[in-house]
Design a protein around this motif. Structure first.
Motif, PDB file in Angstrom:
ATOM      1  N   SER A 194       0.837  -1.201   0.000  1.00  0.00           N
ATOM      2  CA  SER A 194       0.000   0.000   0.000  1.00  0.00           C
ATOM      3  C   SER A 194       0.874   1.254   0.000  1.00  0.00           C
ATOM      4  CB  SER A 194      -1.007  -0.013   1.156  1.00  0.00           C
ATOM      5  OG  SER A 194      -0.353   0.066   2.390  1.00  0.00           O
ATOM      6  N   ILE A 195       1.973   1.217   0.741  1.00  0.00           N
ATOM      7  CA  ILE A 195       2.863   2.387   0.746  1.00  0.00           C
ATOM      8  C   ILE A 195       3.426   2.637  -0.655  1.00  0.00           C
ATOM      9  CG2 ILE A 195       5.065   3.291   1.617  1.00  0.00           C
ATOM     10  CD1 ILE A 195       4.400   1.768   4.268  1.00  0.00           C
ATOM     11  N   TYR A 203       0.632   3.882  -3.184  1.00  0.00           N
ATOM     12  CA  TYR A 203       0.166   5.267  -3.048  1.00  0.00           C
ATOM     13  C   TYR A 203       1.305   6.277  -3.176  1.00  0.00           C
ATOM     14  CZ  TYR A 203      -4.422   3.667  -1.439  1.00  0.00           C
ATOM     15  OH  TYR A 203      -5.655   3.100  -1.361  1.00  0.00           O
ATOM     16  N   ARG A 204       2.522   5.878  -2.798  1.00  0.00           N
ATOM     17  CA  ARG A 204       3.597   6.863  -2.713  1.00  0.00           C
ATOM     18  C   ARG A 204       4.753   6.625  -3.675  1.00  0.00           C
ATOM     19  NH1 ARG A 204       3.135   9.491   2.355  1.00  0.00           N
ATOM     20  NH2 ARG A 204       1.024  10.298   2.288  1.00  0.00           N
ATOM     21  N   ALA A 264      10.871   4.477   6.426  1.00  0.00           N
ATOM     22  CA  ALA A 264      10.586   5.637   7.274  1.00  0.00           C
ATOM     23  C   ALA A 264       9.115   5.637   7.677  1.00  0.00           C
ATOM     24  CB  ALA A 264      10.928   6.930   6.541  1.00  0.00           C
ATOM     25  N   ILE A 265       8.254   5.162   6.786  1.00  0.00           N
ATOM     26  CA  ILE A 265       6.825   5.139   7.106  1.00  0.00           C
ATOM     27  C   ILE A 265       6.475   3.957   8.014  1.00  0.00           C
ATOM     28  CG2 ILE A 265       4.500   4.853   6.144  1.00  0.00           C
ATOM     29  CD1 ILE A 265       5.408   6.512   3.742  1.00  0.00           C
ATOM     30  N   ARG A 266       7.056   2.816   7.739  1.00  0.00           N
ATOM     31  CA  ARG A 266       6.699   1.629   8.535  1.00  0.00           C
ATOM     32  C   ARG A 266       7.473   1.535   9.850  1.00  0.00           C
ATOM     33  NH1 ARG A 266       7.163  -3.818   6.859  1.00  0.00           N
ATOM     34  NH2 ARG A 266       5.483  -4.305   8.279  1.00  0.00           N
ATOM     35  N   LEU A 282      -4.425   9.842  -0.070  1.00  0.00           N
ATOM     36  CA  LEU A 282      -3.297   9.053   0.446  1.00  0.00           C
ATOM     37  C   LEU A 282      -2.023   9.218  -0.366  1.00  0.00           C
ATOM     38  CD1 LEU A 282      -4.820   5.679   1.638  1.00  0.00           C
ATOM     39  CD2 LEU A 282      -3.542   7.328   2.986  1.00  0.00           C
ATOM     40  N   LYS A 284      -0.858  11.848  -1.442  1.00  0.00           N
ATOM     41  CA  LYS A 284      -0.207  13.115  -1.087  1.00  0.00           C
ATOM     42  C   LYS A 284       0.539  12.981   0.217  1.00  0.00           C
ATOM     43  CE  LYS A 284      -2.723  17.003  -2.955  1.00  0.00           C
ATOM     44  NZ  LYS A 284      -4.155  17.027  -2.800  1.00  0.00           N
ATOM     45  N   ASP A 285       1.764  13.445   0.225  1.00  0.00           N
ATOM     46  CA  ASP A 285       2.532  13.463   1.470  1.00  0.00           C
ATOM     47  C   ASP A 285       2.469  14.868   2.040  1.00  0.00           C
ATOM     48  OD1 ASP A 285       4.339  13.421   3.506  1.00  0.00           O
ATOM     49  OD2 ASP A 285       5.831  12.248   2.417  1.00  0.00           O
ATOM     50  N   GLU A 286       1.653  15.022   3.091  1.00  0.00           N
ATOM     51  CA  GLU A 286       1.454  16.357   3.653  1.00  0.00           C
ATOM     52  C   GLU A 286       2.764  16.969   4.135  1.00  0.00           C
ATOM     53  OE1 GLU A 286      -1.365  15.470   6.626  1.00  0.00           O
ATOM     54  OE2 GLU A 286      -2.854  14.922   5.116  1.00  0.00           O
ATOM     55  N   ARG A 287       3.624  16.098   4.670  1.00  0.00           N
ATOM     56  CA  ARG A 287       4.872  16.636   5.213  1.00  0.00           C
ATOM     57  C   ARG A 287       5.735  17.237   4.107  1.00  0.00           C
ATOM     58  NH1 ARG A 287       7.036  11.819   8.653  1.00  0.00           N
ATOM     59  NH2 ARG A 287       6.442  10.826   6.721  1.00  0.00           N
ATOM     60  N   LEU A 334       5.915   0.898  15.610  1.00  0.00           N
ATOM     61  CA  LEU A 334       4.796   1.807  15.353  1.00  0.00           C
ATOM     62  C   LEU A 334       3.474   1.067  15.447  1.00  0.00           C
ATOM     63  CD1 LEU A 334       6.208   3.869  12.358  1.00  0.00           C
ATOM     64  CD2 LEU A 334       6.180   4.477  14.779  1.00  0.00           C
ATOM     65  N   GLN A 386       4.852  10.588  12.602  1.00  0.00           N
ATOM     66  CA  GLN A 386       5.179   9.318  11.972  1.00  0.00           C
ATOM     67  C   GLN A 386       4.082   8.297  12.243  1.00  0.00           C
ATOM     68  OE1 GLN A 386       8.741   7.502  13.438  1.00  0.00           O
ATOM     69  NE2 GLN A 386       9.055   6.309  11.572  1.00  0.00           N
ATOM     70  N   GLU A 436       1.056   9.019  10.158  1.00  0.00           N
ATOM     71  CA  GLU A 436       1.314   8.582   8.786  1.00  0.00           C
ATOM     72  C   GLU A 436       1.210   7.060   8.684  1.00  0.00           C
ATOM     73  OE1 GLU A 436       1.615  10.517   6.341  1.00  0.00           O
ATOM     74  OE2 GLU A 436       3.155   9.947   4.906  1.00  0.00           O
ATOM     75  N   TYR A 437       1.810   6.382   9.636  1.00  0.00           N
ATOM     76  CA  TYR A 437       1.770   4.920   9.603  1.00  0.00           C
ATOM     77  C   TYR A 437       0.328   4.426   9.696  1.00  0.00           C
ATOM     78  CZ  TYR A 437       2.133   0.086  11.011  1.00  0.00           C
ATOM     79  OH  TYR A 437       1.957  -1.267  11.075  1.00  0.00           O
ATOM     80  N   PHE A 452      -1.499   4.148   6.420  1.00  0.00           N
ATOM     81  CA  PHE A 452      -1.137   3.033   5.548  1.00  0.00           C
ATOM     82  C   PHE A 452      -1.507   1.680   6.148  1.00  0.00           C
ATOM     83  CE2 PHE A 452       1.323   6.444   3.697  1.00  0.00           C
ATOM     84  CZ  PHE A 452       0.944   6.297   2.379  1.00  0.00           C
ATOM     85  N   ALA A 504      -4.995   1.528   5.046  1.00  0.00           N
ATOM     86  CA  ALA A 504      -5.058   1.280   3.600  1.00  0.00           C
ATOM     87  C   ALA A 504      -4.702  -0.170   3.302  1.00  0.00           C
ATOM     88  CB  ALA A 504      -4.112   2.220   2.854  1.00  0.00           C
ATOM     89  N   ALA A 505      -3.730  -0.706   4.036  1.00  0.00           N
ATOM     90  CA  ALA A 505      -3.306  -2.084   3.814  1.00  0.00           C
ATOM     91  C   ALA A 505      -4.448  -3.050   4.100  1.00  0.00           C
ATOM     92  CB  ALA A 505      -2.098  -2.410   4.689  1.00  0.00           C
ATOM     93  N   LEU A 549      -6.840  -2.855   1.147  1.00  0.00           N
ATOM     94  CA  LEU A 549      -6.301  -3.572  -0.012  1.00  0.00           C
ATOM     95  C   LEU A 549      -6.380  -5.077   0.216  1.00  0.00           C
ATOM     96  CD1 LEU A 549      -3.153  -1.630  -1.273  1.00  0.00           C
ATOM     97  CD2 LEU A 549      -5.560  -1.270  -1.744  1.00  0.00           C
TER      98      LEU A 549
END
Lengths: 180, 236, 180
Positions: free
Chosen positions: A96-97, A100-101, A111-113, A168, A170-173, B14, B93, B96-97, B100, B103-104, B107
């Motif tokens: 999914s990351i 979308y990104r 960095a996201i996970r 999703l 869009k990265d707001e940061r 997270l 963070q 943001e996590y 997703f 979303a996961a 999906l």
């Protein structure tokens, strides 16, 4: 070039190739210009978006013809399909990351996970659900992006059809850094 | 402590943190992070299911939580700009996590319905031609094979070794208690002077806060930026 | 059965099969009656008879989807461009893996490269550089190896004559990744 003729040729190319075809390749073979082709693809995608048995998938500069996801049950009986392994939670999160990104580096996914994702990315690459390309900014690194295989697995014809794609993706940061 | 998912496997720090906050039905804020910090620390202290290759990440989030928690416990503590940033970043963070993670799940549900599009086998029915590439010799084969071999990931033994050397939180608390009994008073700097790396310092600080909470020790800081003094609490 | 739905299903079936399909087979898969199917095919054939890139051929009790013969020239060019394209880095890597380690399954090639190789292997097969044989251990799968014709062109009569074959083909990194 006659636009009906071009549409017809694109259909033939997609049927024979079976695989994703680059627009630049279609241009080379048909002799048509890129904007003409993009236009024809848009029209075709519209024509194929109904109840018909075939659809046209688009992703970046490539297109592919496939069966309508509504007919999955029927087609399933025809092909000796490989066992569809379930996607683990880790796999779904990375997918999914990236969907979308992407295209993005492994570091950006991590960095996201908040955890190392090299193992999960490798297994998604092997299953063909994620593709990688060389990173133009870092010649030893890769960028990861979603594949046609992923679109087909979800039964959608483009990433824009993913739920909440607009928000999703869009990265707001990043936007805030750029002052948007 | 009452939490019931010791055996659940989390996708990472997270994931664990988010689960703790959502269980308490809280929004993601600094306050709610401070609120669940204990549970988080307790989890990584007791849980042996954390995979070795994730331990460093769990500890890194732990160190940020300790900053957040220590602000609540020791209001006199000043934070550097960098630390302030870290606290803010953790909340962002996590937000943001969460997007997703949700979303996961969506999906996953779509994939489970099994409405797959199928494509044809590429160029099926087209007969093969023998069309060998020019200018390729057997030494090219060796060259490309060697490059493939060099890309095969080596299973890292290194990480395992690092982890083995890190003391557990439990051990560190015992250590500190013994040390304190001998010295009665010492500074945090002294405790960590023998630390070999950041993780060790983090664990020491974690242990210190844990002992404050359990009322084993008193913490004293005379002035901002001065040493933090630890004292074994005198029994009244 | 809804006739639009049946038409759609027939299109999907024909697309995936590529070969002629018996009407009785379609009846079995879709659960529709033969007259319904024959009717749907007639309608479909009408829809496909125009300028489009795909046509539906019928012969006795069989039907097939194919490309419009008007586009034969384009299709030829597509195939030619597919075969004559320069080998990509991915293709050269897969070739070298199959050379040093074949005969082997596609999964093994993919585990070693860490990337899905289905398109690359298909393209190498089509150019006759790689050939596949049935896998004695798995009757639905194949084993891939360098074609003898290609070896001859390289000037050797066996893969064992590749440089450092003895050591490279037994490299322990490959055993570790294949879990041997």
């Amino acid at each position: 070039m006659d636009s009906d003729k071009l549409k017809s040729e694109i259909e033939s190319i997609l049927f024979i190739s079976g695989e994703p075809v680059k627009i630049s390749r279609i241009a080379k073979i048909t002799g048509a210009k890129k904007p003409e082709i993009e236009n024809a693809i848009m029209v075709l995608q519209g024509e194929y978006s109904g109840q018909g048995g075939l659809i046209i998938l688009t992703k970046e500069d490539e297109i592919q013809m496939a069966t309508n996801s509504e007919n999955a049950g029927i087609v399933d009986q025809l092909i000796k399909s490989e066992i569809q392994e379930n996607l683990s939670r880790a796999a779904l999160e990375v997918l999914s990351i990236v969907a979308y990104r992407g295209p993005m580096t492994r570091m950006e996914v991590e960095a996201i996970r908040g955890v190392n994702c090299s193992f999960t990315l490798r297994s998604l690459l092997m299953r063909g659900l994620v593709e990688r390309i060389e990173n133009p900014k870092d010649n030893r690194g890769y960028l990861y992006k979603i594949s046609f295989e992923f679109l087909k697995k979800l039964g959608i014809d483009s990433v824009a059809k993913l739920p909440d794609f607009e928000t999703l993706s869009k990265d707001e940061r990043i936007d805030s850094i750029l002052g948007n | 402590m009452a939490y019931n998912f010791k055996l659940e496997k989390f996708e990472g720090p997270l994931d664990l943190l988010l689960e703790l906050i959502e269980k308490e039905e809280l929004e993601i804020t600094e306050l709610s992070l401070a609120h669940v910090a204990n549970q988080y620390l307790e989890y990584i202290r007791n849980n042996e299911n954390i995979q070795l290759d994730n331990l460093a990440e769990f500890l890194s989030v732990a160190s940020k939580l300790i900053l957040i928690k220590s602000r609540a416990l020791l209001p006199i503590l000043e934070f550097t700009e960098e630390e302030e940033e870290e606290i803010k970043d953790l909340a962002k963070q996590l937000e943001e996590y969460r997007k997703f993670k949700e979303a996961a799940m969506v999906l996953g549900k779509i994939a489970q319905i099994g409405k797959i599009c199928y494509s044809r086998e590429g160029f099926s029915g087209v007969r093969t031609f023998f069309y060998p590439p020019e200018n390729i010799n057997i030494f090219d084969f060796k060259k490309y094979f060697l490059s493939v071999l060099s890309e095969i990931p080596v299973i890292e033994k290194l990480e395992e070794e690092i982890v083995r050397e890190v003391m557990t939180l439990e051990e560190k608390i015992n250590d500190l208690q013994n040390f304190l009994r001998q010295r009665i008073e010492m500074s945090f700097a002294e405790i960590t002077s023998g630390a070999t790396d950041k993780i060790d310092v983090i664990i020491s600080f974690l242990a210190m806060l844990e002992m404050v909470k359990q009322r084993i020790i008193d913490v004293d800081q005379q002035e901002l930026f001065r040493e933090i003094k630890l004292k074994v609490k005198t029994v009244n």
